[in-house]
Design a protein around this motif. Structure first.
Motif, short mmCIF file in Angstrom:
data_model
loop_
_atom_site.label_atom_id
_atom_site.label_comp_id
_atom_site.label_asym_id
_atom_site.label_seq_id
_atom_site.Cartn_x
_atom_site.Cartn_y
_atom_site.Cartn_z
N GLU A 70 -6.37 5.71 -3.64
CA GLU A 70 -6.73 5.13 -2.17
C GLU A 70 -8.33 5.41 -2.11
OE1 GLU A 70 -5.75 6.58 2.43
OE2 GLU A 70 -4.66 7.48 0.70
N LYS A 87 0.87 -1.05 0.13
CA LYS A 87 -0.02 0.09 0.04
C LYS A 87 0.72 1.19 0.06
CE LYS A 87 -4.35 -1.75 1.99
NZ LYS A 87 -5.22 -1.50 3.07
N VAL A 143 -9.94 1.98 -3.14
CA VAL A 143 -9.54 1.02 -2.07
C VAL A 143 -10.86 1.03 -1.02
CG1 VAL A 143 -8.15 -0.11 -0.33
CG2 VAL A 143 -7.19 0.62 -2.69
N ASP A 165 -9.64 -2.29 2.26
CA ASP A 165 -8.62 -1.69 3.21
C ASP A 165 -8.62 -2.38 4.41
OD1 ASP A 165 -11.24 -0.75 3.69
OD2 ASP A 165 -10.62 1.04 4.74
#
Length: 181
Positions: free
Chosen positions: A67, A15, A70, A76
């Motif tokens: 992000e 990540k 996700v 996440d």
């Protein structure tokens, strides 16, 4: 008109954020004529070779996500950690079946990470090359048909095995195996 290339922050292995390079294919929220051709052939991904040279990406792997993506997908959490154990790819298995939903994308990404092997990579590269030649819609239609035929064949084989087992169990009247109604 703006620059030909643009960058966007994506999440990579572990990540870790990185800047991905892409051709600009849209203007004012609309896909341009050249942009449509670049997308249809998959050539819009070509600038990501820079990301490969920098070590942010590999040729094949799960596609890097923003992000926001996700979080929107709910990927996440610890249940989805497997996806982040490898570098993202310029091309990926889930990308070949794009638009089929988050569950299928997760399944394909996880399957790729678990089962990475040369034959699978060669298949992904071959399908991606075909996309560049004959376009995404044709290749994806062929892949969906092929997947359907494989699933039907598996069901038929399983059904034949189950049929043999079911013949020893009570069947509804008129559905007995080996007897005519």
């Amino acid at each position: 008109a703006g620059p030909v290339l643009f960058t966007q922050q994506r999440l990579g292995q572990g990540k870790r954020p990185f800047r991905i390079y892409k051709f600009r294919t849209m203007r004012d929220g609309w896909i341009t004529g050249v942009g449509g051709w670049l997308r249809a052939t998959g050539l819009d991904e070509l600038p990501q070779l820079v990301n490969m040279l920098r070590g942010d990406m590999s040729l094949i792997g799960p596609r890097p996500l923003t992000e926001a993506d996700v979080l929107r997908l709910g990927w996440d959490d610890a249940d989805h950690a497997l996806r982040w154990s490898t570098r993202p790819g310029v091309i990926g298995l889930a990308q070949l079946y794009a638009g089929r939903g988050a569950k299928l994308s997760w399944f394909l990404d996880a399957s790729y990470v678990r089962e990475r092997r040369l034959g699978l990579d060669l298949g992904i590269v071959t399908m991606s090359a075909l996309i560049s030649v004959i376009g995404k819609p044709r290749v994806r239609a062929w892949l969906r048909n092929r997947r359907r035929h494989i699933a039907i064949a598996r069901l038929a084989r399983a059904g034949l095995r189950d049929l043999g087992q079911a013949s020893h169990q009570a069947a509804p009247r008129g559905f007995e195996v080996g007897r005519s109604a």
